[in-house]
Scaffold this active site. Structure first.
Site, PDB file in Angstrom:
ATOM      1  N   LYS A  13     -20.700 -49.727  -0.358  1.00  0.00           N
ATOM      2  CA  LYS A  13     -19.454 -49.572  -1.130  1.00  0.00           C
ATOM      3  C   LYS A  13     -19.727 -48.928  -2.490  1.00  0.00           C
ATOM      4  CE  LYS A  13     -18.613 -54.009  -1.095  1.00  0.00           C
ATOM      5  NZ  LYS A  13     -19.801 -54.482  -0.362  1.00  0.00           N
ATOM      6  N   ARG A  88     -11.568 -60.011  -1.993  1.00  0.00           N
ATOM      7  CA  ARG A  88     -12.560 -60.629  -1.112  1.00  0.00           C
ATOM      8  C   ARG A  88     -11.996 -61.826  -0.368  1.00  0.00           C
ATOM      9  NH1 ARG A  88     -17.405 -58.543  -3.948  1.00  0.00           N
ATOM     10  NH2 ARG A  88     -19.216 -59.103  -2.714  1.00  0.00           N
ATOM     11  N   ARG A 127     -32.798 -52.617  -2.305  1.00  0.00           N
ATOM     12  CA  ARG A 127     -31.897 -52.008  -3.306  1.00  0.00           C
ATOM     13  C   ARG A 127     -32.419 -52.155  -4.729  1.00  0.00           C
ATOM     14  NH1 ARG A 127     -25.672 -53.598  -3.184  1.00  0.00           N
ATOM     15  NH2 ARG A 127     -26.420 -55.754  -3.093  1.00  0.00           N
ATOM     16  N   ARG A 161     -31.330 -56.903  -8.429  1.00  0.00           N
ATOM     17  CA  ARG A 161     -30.396 -58.007  -8.640  1.00  0.00           C
ATOM     18  C   ARG A 161     -31.008 -59.340  -8.241  1.00  0.00           C
ATOM     19  NH1 ARG A 161     -24.846 -55.995  -5.913  1.00  0.00           N
ATOM     20  NH2 ARG A 161     -24.763 -58.231  -5.498  1.00  0.00           N
ATOM     21  N   ARG A 172     -24.304 -64.962   1.415  1.00  0.00           N
ATOM     22  CA  ARG A 172     -23.353 -63.885   1.100  1.00  0.00           C
ATOM     23  C   ARG A 172     -22.726 -63.317   2.373  1.00  0.00           C
ATOM     24  NH1 ARG A 172     -27.095 -60.295  -2.448  1.00  0.00           N
ATOM     25  NH2 ARG A 172     -25.348 -58.842  -2.466  1.00  0.00           N
TER      26      ARG A 172
END
Ligand code: ADP
Ligand code: ADP
Ligand code: ZN
Length: 218
Positions: A13, A88, A127, A161, A172
């Protein structure tokens, strides 16, 4: 034009929202980035967010709805925005519908990036982002052209992160399937849902999104 990018954590996203921001001149509105800025500032909200994000759970709807309302009232959002990470939950989507109706900002499309859970774990664990300009990278799928140097700004510091770890990812993904996936039939019923193959390589995902949006104006 106002859009929502919908998909599980690591679906791409943020990556696609940044490209759309550049190509279509839309404002990227990332509630995750807004929360991380609060955490960094050490505000009361940030302290609350830190604990929730580290557990891989969702923030309360009331807080997120207020935050989003304030953000889309900013002048830059009037040129059109891409929501990345909001809504969400169904209550967030309902509140957004009310907000958009009241402010006369129609929603053009809700674009779902479909990615398998197994691929998400690999995407999330590799990431990282540039500490200076925020450009997103991946150890395997999007390395810096010169190792250790940001392609965009030449920065040499990078961030991973705190919640991008194997332990939190499971929570998650569960939150996504339980609380966010019901938005797919919600927007399907509104005739707004468009599905894109998020498993494809980044450039192909962009092409599929641009086919939905049409060529940028100007
Ligand atoms: P991802 O890149 O994994 O999709 P985000 O950066 O969008 O994650 O969000 C990181 C975390 O911030 C989420 O796991 C959640 O705790 C919190 N968060 C972000 N947006 C929302 C929202 N709209 N509602 C509730 N919690 C949110
Ligand atoms: P989200 O915002 O949905 O959590 P990101 O855009 O941050 O996801 O992407 C997660 C990671 O996967 C990043 O490291 C990014 O570089 C990488 N990535 C994004 N899109 C793709 C793709 N189509 N193929 C492979 N890797 C991708
Ligand atoms: Zn950079």
């Amino acid at each position: 034009m106002n859009l929502i990018l919908l998909g599980p954590p690591g679906a791409g996203k943020g990556t696609q929202a940044k490209l759309l921001e550049e190509r279509y001149g839309l404002a990227q509105v990332s509630t995750g980035d807004m929360l991380r800025a609060e955490v960094k500032s050490g505000s009361e909200l940030g302290q609350k967010a830190k604990a929730i994000m580290e557990r891989g759970e969702l923030m309360p709807d009331s807080i997120m709805i207020a935050m989003l309302g304030a953000r889309v009232a900013q002048p830059d959002a009037s040129r059109g925005f891409i929501l990345d990470g909001f809504p969400r939950t169904v209550p967030q989507a309902e509140a957004l519908d009310v907000l958009l109706r009241e402010t006369g900002m129609p929603l053009a499309h809700v674009i779902e990036l479909q990615v398998d859970d197994a691929a998400l774990v690999e995407r999330i664990s590799g990431r990282f982002t540039c500490a200076k300009c925020g450009e997103g990278y991946h150890d395997r799928f999007k390395a810096c052209r010169i190792a250790g140097t940001c392609d965009k700004c030449g920065g040499t510091e990078f961030i991973r992160r705190a919640d991008d770890n194997a332990a939190t990812v499971g929570a998650r993904l569960e939150a996504y399937h339980r609380q966010t996936a019901p938005l797919l039939p919600y927007y399907g019923a509104q005739g707004k849902l468009r599905v894109v193959d998020g498993m494809a390589e980044m450039a192909e995902v962009s092409r599929q999104i641009e086919a939905i949006l049409g060529a940028p104006r100007g």
